[in-house]
Design an enzyme around this catalytic site. Sequence first.
Site, mmCIF file in Angstrom:
data_model
loop_
_atom_site.group_PDB
_atom_site.id
_atom_site.type_symbol
_atom_site.label_atom_id
_atom_site.label_comp_id
_atom_site.label_asym_id
_atom_site.label_seq_id
_atom_site.Cartn_x
_atom_site.Cartn_y
_atom_site.Cartn_z
ATOM 1 N N GLY A 53 0.787 -1.234 0.000
ATOM 2 C CA GLY A 53 0.000 0.000 0.000
ATOM 3 C C GLY A 53 0.809 1.269 0.000
ATOM 4 N N ARG A 202 6.845 -6.226 -10.011
ATOM 5 C CA ARG A 202 5.567 -6.618 -9.409
ATOM 6 C C ARG A 202 4.830 -7.618 -10.300
ATOM 7 N NH1 ARG A 202 2.913 -1.157 -6.680
ATOM 8 N NH2 ARG A 202 4.101 -1.270 -4.724
ATOM 9 N N ASN A 243 1.820 2.492 -18.012
ATOM 10 C CA ASN A 243 1.241 3.502 -17.135
ATOM 11 C C ASN A 243 -0.278 3.446 -17.274
ATOM 12 O OD1 ASN A 243 0.075 6.292 -16.618
ATOM 13 N ND2 ASN A 243 2.160 6.595 -15.859
ATOM 14 N N ALA A 267 -3.342 5.050 -5.602
ATOM 15 C CA ALA A 267 -3.636 6.463 -5.851
ATOM 16 C C ALA A 267 -3.902 7.239 -4.565
ATOM 17 C CB ALA A 267 -4.841 6.578 -6.788
ATOM 18 N N HIS A 268 -4.179 6.531 -3.478
ATOM 19 C CA HIS A 268 -4.401 7.209 -2.193
ATOM 20 C C HIS A 268 -3.171 7.986 -1.741
ATOM 21 C CE1 HIS A 268 -2.389 3.466 -1.019
ATOM 22 N NE2 HIS A 268 -1.912 4.169 -0.009
ATOM 23 N N CYS A 411 -11.705 -16.092 4.433
ATOM 24 C CA CYS A 411 -13.016 -16.673 4.212
ATOM 25 C C CYS A 411 -14.061 -15.688 4.725
ATOM 26 C CB CYS A 411 -13.078 -17.987 4.989
ATOM 27 S SG CYS A 411 -14.606 -18.876 4.895
#
Length: 556
Positions: A53, A202, A243, A267-268, A411
């Site tokens: 993140g 990634r 991109n 994007a946060h 789950c």
Amino acid sequence: MTDPRFDPSRHIRAPRGNQLTCKSWLTEAAYRMIQNNLDAEVAEHPQSLVVYGGIGRAARNWECYDKILETLRRLEDDETLLVQSGKPVGVFKTHENAPRVLIANSNLVPHWANWEHFNELDKKGLMMYGQMTAGSWIYIGSQGIVQGTYETFFAVANQHFGGKPQGRWILTGGLGGMGGAQPLAATMAGFSMIAVECDETRIDFRLKTRYVDRKATTLDEALAIVEDAKQSGKAVSVGLLGNAADVFAELVARGITPDVVTDQTSAHDPVHGYLPQGWTVAQWRDKQKTAAAEITAAAKKSMAVQVRAMLTLQQRGAATLDYGNNIRQMALEEGVENAFDFPGFVPAYVRPLFCEGIGPFRWVALSGDPEDIYKTDQKVKELIPDDPHLHNWLDMAKERIAFQGLPARICWVGLKDRARLGQAFNEMVKNGELKAPIVIGRDHLDSGSVASPNRETESMRDGSDAVSDWPLLNALLNTAGGATWVSLHHGGGVGMGFSQHSGVVIVCDGTDAASERLGRVLRNDPGTGVMRHADAGYDIAVNCAREQGLDLPMLK
């Protein structure tokens, strides 16, 4: 100046087996799980303490990390360790049923709750961004969000395509720790997918862990792979190096409309989470420490390009949804006035589940033995025999999800099932069916543990989107109930100023005391979600509260 958060010599792997390093399994669980968060199989950039993140970290710096482990090793059964934004700041006498660790990450007084102020404190070594499960030590790799993403795509198929996703494809961006779950979730749900990612490592990591099927370096190549799969009647996922803003805009220009459009770039965080158009990855990373304002401006401009493309694709017929990274807000601030014309995934697809306290329940085998997870999978099927959708998920997960770090399972279950599952797992530990204790947790993205007006609490029926009393009450109740560790964070998922949320972890160590704690915590925790939604006027939640015997004084 040496960065205290970067140490290339660190190669971390959590202990396995049934031998204790700490004084009890309650502290041993925290000891193993913080290390598991930084296992190279699990974390995005472990040598910088970054779990996922953007810059979501497990500890503030390496000195703090070492001191956390040292303190956990000596912590007594009636003591509680306090962790302030990744720094161990105190040990206090409590009692055996109190949490062993209490964590507060990234919390700022609202007036100062923005990236600029946070970054100042971060540079001074006074804070850490904990994301959600990074700083609360219960991240399990991309599996942690696979089922939630699968459930969302499953709902998309039912709502928009009559339950028939075959031959259809999803366009998205981002293959980081969260976004990396998308390709596997898509193919599990029957869709093909093109996922745009600017960092080739990634894509390669998702190939290695079998979360993505193919890699492409051009849009034409990716489209050809998806078309071939359509002709053969199969679903395929493609990691496209590029991109996101460029690719989304190019599809608009070509007149090509995917069936579904979303995005899970980071994007946060406009500094560390989104590559501006025209920049190389090397340029971007080089400037992150010295030119935050320049990067932010360029990144938000590119986000606006991407969101405009998403809006156009929506107008052309694509089912378009925001997947909780706050890209709409960033685009709105950049002048895209209709950025919120496409919905967030929670109000569009997930909220009915939240109304029943159903959310991302997860557990980890501290033994390190996958067989312990397979045995618990079977126990879930035994205890919930009449849910073929859940059984299908467990079968697919066993077949297709590679474990990262300590074996784990996620789950989605709710109020009526979590406590009895936890107590059943505890009994399995007690009678020796499992080789070592199980640790149970969840994402902070859950029904009663988060206030996030652009994601989990978007468009609440009563307008209470921004009321953050609820996650505070959740954390307080889980502490009172005897969870093993409880966390309270700010800014996860959508960035500074846009969310508050709490996490909970509890250990099944086979003791009678653990069974009592599990019964309390695993009822109370989802119960707060049902309470929150019943209070907002959702009939499903009101009915669930009555059926499950929740005592809600204002319920009519």
